[in-house]
Design a protein around this motif. Structure first.
Motif, PDB file in Angstrom:
ATOM      1  N   ALA A   1       0.774  -1.272  -0.011  1.00  0.00           N
ATOM      2  CA  ALA A   1       0.221   0.220   0.051  1.00  0.00           C
ATOM      3  C   ALA A   1       0.836   1.162  -0.025  1.00  0.00           C
ATOM      4  CB  ALA A   1      -1.042   0.023   1.314  1.00  0.00           C
TER       5      ALA A   1
ATOM      6  N   TRP B   1      16.552   1.711  -0.221  1.00  0.00           N
ATOM      7  CA  TRP B   1      16.722   0.916   0.662  1.00  0.00           C
ATOM      8  C   TRP B   1      18.214   0.823   1.385  1.00  0.00           C
ATOM      9  CZ3 TRP B   1      13.324  -1.812   3.508  1.00  0.00           C
ATOM     10  CH2 TRP B   1      12.144  -1.579   3.239  1.00  0.00           C
TER      11      TRP B   1
ATOM     12  N   ARG C   1      19.106   2.111   4.654  1.00  0.00           N
ATOM     13  CA  ARG C   1      18.359   1.387   5.897  1.00  0.00           C
ATOM     14  C   ARG C   1      19.037   0.043   5.900  1.00  0.00           C
ATOM     15  NH1 ARG C   1      13.543   4.473   6.571  1.00  0.00           N
ATOM     16  NH2 ARG C   1      13.133   6.227   5.218  1.00  0.00           N
TER      17      ARG C   1
ATOM     18  N   LEU D   1      15.849  -2.970  11.366  1.00  0.00           N
ATOM     19  CA  LEU D   1      14.449  -2.753  10.433  1.00  0.00           C
ATOM     20  C   LEU D   1      13.209  -3.540  10.765  1.00  0.00           C
ATOM     21  CD1 LEU D   1      16.155  -3.080   6.728  1.00  0.00           C
ATOM     22  CD2 LEU D   1      15.749  -1.391   8.140  1.00  0.00           C
TER      23      LEU D   1
ATOM     24  N   GLY E   1       7.927   6.453  12.110  1.00  0.00           N
ATOM     25  CA  GLY E   1       7.404   8.069  11.218  1.00  0.00           C
ATOM     26  C   GLY E   1       5.840   7.836  10.813  1.00  0.00           C
TER      27      GLY E   1
ATOM     28  N   GLN F   1       3.607  -2.759  12.465  1.00  0.00           N
ATOM     29  CA  GLN F   1       3.281  -3.846  11.567  1.00  0.00           C
ATOM     30  C   GLN F   1       2.831  -3.285  10.278  1.00  0.00           C
ATOM     31  OE1 GLN F   1       1.302  -7.229  12.469  1.00  0.00           O
ATOM     32  NE2 GLN F   1       2.768  -8.055  14.090  1.00  0.00           N
TER      33      GLN F   1
ATOM     34  N   ALA G   1       8.245 -10.045   5.514  1.00  0.00           N
ATOM     35  CA  ALA G   1       7.875  -9.108   4.633  1.00  0.00           C
ATOM     36  C   ALA G   1       9.076  -8.143   4.464  1.00  0.00           C
ATOM     37  CB  ALA G   1       6.774  -8.503   4.997  1.00  0.00           C
TER      38      ALA G   1
HETATM   39  C1  HEC Z   1       1.011   3.386   5.650  1.00  0.00           C
HETATM   40  C2  HEC Z   1       2.134   3.094   4.950  1.00  0.00           C
HETATM   41  C3  HEC Z   1       3.034   1.890   5.208  1.00  0.00           C
HETATM   42  C4  HEC Z   1       2.645   0.604   5.203  1.00  0.00           C
HETATM   43  C5  HEC Z   1       1.372   0.191   4.950  1.00  0.00           C
HETATM   44  C6  HEC Z   1       3.858   0.276   5.349  1.00  0.00           C
HETATM   45  N1  HEC Z   1       4.969   0.829   5.716  1.00  0.00           N
HETATM   46 FE1  HEC Z   1       6.727   0.593   5.900  1.00  0.00          FE
HETATM   47  N2  HEC Z   1       7.438   2.532   6.080  1.00  0.00           N
HETATM   48  C7  HEC Z   1       6.423   3.656   5.749  1.00  0.00           C
HETATM   49  C8  HEC Z   1       7.048   4.758   5.956  1.00  0.00           C
HETATM   50  C9  HEC Z   1       6.697   6.162   5.716  1.00  0.00           C
HETATM   51  C10 HEC Z   1       8.529   4.362   6.183  1.00  0.00           C
HETATM   52  C11 HEC Z   1       9.693   5.569   6.570  1.00  0.00           C
HETATM   53  C12 HEC Z   1       9.626   5.657   7.972  1.00  0.00           C
HETATM   54  C13 HEC Z   1      10.689   6.625   8.301  1.00  0.00           C
HETATM   55  O1  HEC Z   1      11.852   6.539   8.110  1.00  0.00           O
HETATM   56  O2  HEC Z   1      10.336   7.662   9.129  1.00  0.00           O
HETATM   57  C14 HEC Z   1       8.792   3.105   6.220  1.00  0.00           C
HETATM   58  C15 HEC Z   1       9.995   2.364   6.513  1.00  0.00           C
HETATM   59  C16 HEC Z   1       9.887   0.852   6.695  1.00  0.00           C
HETATM   60  C17 HEC Z   1      11.068   0.206   6.878  1.00  0.00           C
HETATM   61  C18 HEC Z   1      12.581   0.898   7.175  1.00  0.00           C
HETATM   62  C19 HEC Z   1      12.483   1.310   8.656  1.00  0.00           C
HETATM   63  C20 HEC Z   1      13.928   1.753   9.134  1.00  0.00           C
HETATM   64  O3  HEC Z   1      14.128   1.661  10.108  1.00  0.00           O
HETATM   65  O4  HEC Z   1      14.660   2.588   8.283  1.00  0.00           O
HETATM   66  C21 HEC Z   1      10.711  -1.104   6.812  1.00  0.00           C
HETATM   67  C22 HEC Z   1      11.788  -2.299   7.188  1.00  0.00           C
HETATM   68  C23 HEC Z   1       9.194  -1.226   6.497  1.00  0.00           C
HETATM   69  N3  HEC Z   1       8.828   0.164   6.441  1.00  0.00           N
HETATM   70  C24 HEC Z   1       8.894  -2.432   6.759  1.00  0.00           C
HETATM   71  C25 HEC Z   1       7.332  -2.452   6.194  1.00  0.00           C
HETATM   72  C26 HEC Z   1       6.796  -3.867   6.157  1.00  0.00           C
HETATM   73  C27 HEC Z   1       7.204  -5.197   6.454  1.00  0.00           C
HETATM   74  C28 HEC Z   1       5.384  -3.445   5.885  1.00  0.00           C
HETATM   75  C29 HEC Z   1       4.048  -4.379   5.825  1.00  0.00           C
HETATM   76  C30 HEC Z   1       3.923  -5.434   6.887  1.00  0.00           C
HETATM   77  C31 HEC Z   1       5.302  -2.027   5.859  1.00  0.00           C
HETATM   78  N4  HEC Z   1       6.390  -1.613   6.122  1.00  0.00           N
HETATM   79  C32 HEC Z   1       3.912  -1.482   5.585  1.00  0.00           C
HETATM   80  C33 HEC Z   1       5.201   3.478   5.585  1.00  0.00           C
HETATM   81  C34 HEC Z   1       4.427   2.044   5.450  1.00  0.00           C
END
Ligand code: HEC
Length: 175
Positions: free
Chosen positions: A95, A113, A116, A124, A133, A138, A151
């Protein structure tokens, strides 16, 4: 003559509003019935408008609810087959990560990526499980932690990492 007149007036003054036995009976009935309804009314007000204080028995809960232990554990099918990282990614993570929405690192975007991935899988995974953020815990889903881990690996490996796909720890009985 005027004396006589005065006496009559006097007698009328003292007779009050009750003049017949029927009126007396009514007066007695009302003097009991009205307060009774007043009390019923007060009971109703107290019963409906005042909530029980904390810790008091809540009459709206069944006995089972009242004597139930505080804090119940919801057991997911702990031995059921786990979803693959790709399944979870397609069900939830895509999504945002599918397009890089909300500032998320886009799927297969090695530049996004790379930095990260350098933090390591554990960092992670923690972000994915607890949220970071704009990403909720999850990723806003409700999965087994190992499934979320898969995932993370699925996306990170598509972004250049070579993390091993996690599995749930072997059950102690299997040793
Ligand atoms: C609502 C939107 C959204 C969804 C749905 C989402 N993410 Fe994310 N994800 C983000 C955003 C925005 C960031 C960046 C966060 C930040 O660095 O501030 C992120 C960052 C990450 C990171 C990097 C974290 C880090 O410490 O740098 C991982 C791993 C990740 N997501 C895994 C997942 C997984 C696995 C799923 C599904 C189960 C998922 N995300 C679903 C929005 C989402």
């Amino acid at each position: 003559m005027s004396d006589n007149h005065n006496t009559t007036d006097h007698a009328e003054d003292h007779s009050g509003p009750i003049k017949t036995p029927k009126q007396l009976l009514l007066a007695i009935v009302y003097s009991f019935v009205v307060p009774v309804f007043g009390i019923i009314g007060l009971t109703y007000v107290v019963g409906t408008h005042f909530k029980p204080v904390a810790g008091a028995v809540d009459p709206t809960k069944s006995i089972e609810q009242r004597i139930a232990k505080i804090g119940t554990v919801q057991i997911k099918d702990a031995n059921g087959p786990l979803k693959s990282g790709e399944d979870v990614f397609k069900a939830q993570c895509i999504a945002c990560h599918g397009t890089g929405a909300a500032g998320s690192p886009k799927y297969q975007d090695k530049a996004a990526w790379g930095a990260r991935i350098g933090k390591g899988y554990a960092a992670l995974l923690t972000s994915a499980l607890k949220g970071k953020g704009n990403m909720g815990a999850q990723g806003g889903g409700d999965f087994d932690d190992v499934e979320v881990g898969r995932a993370v690996v699925f996306m990170a490996n598509a972004g250049g990492a070579k993390f091993a796909v996690p599995d749930r720890p072997a059950a102690p009985a299997a040793k």
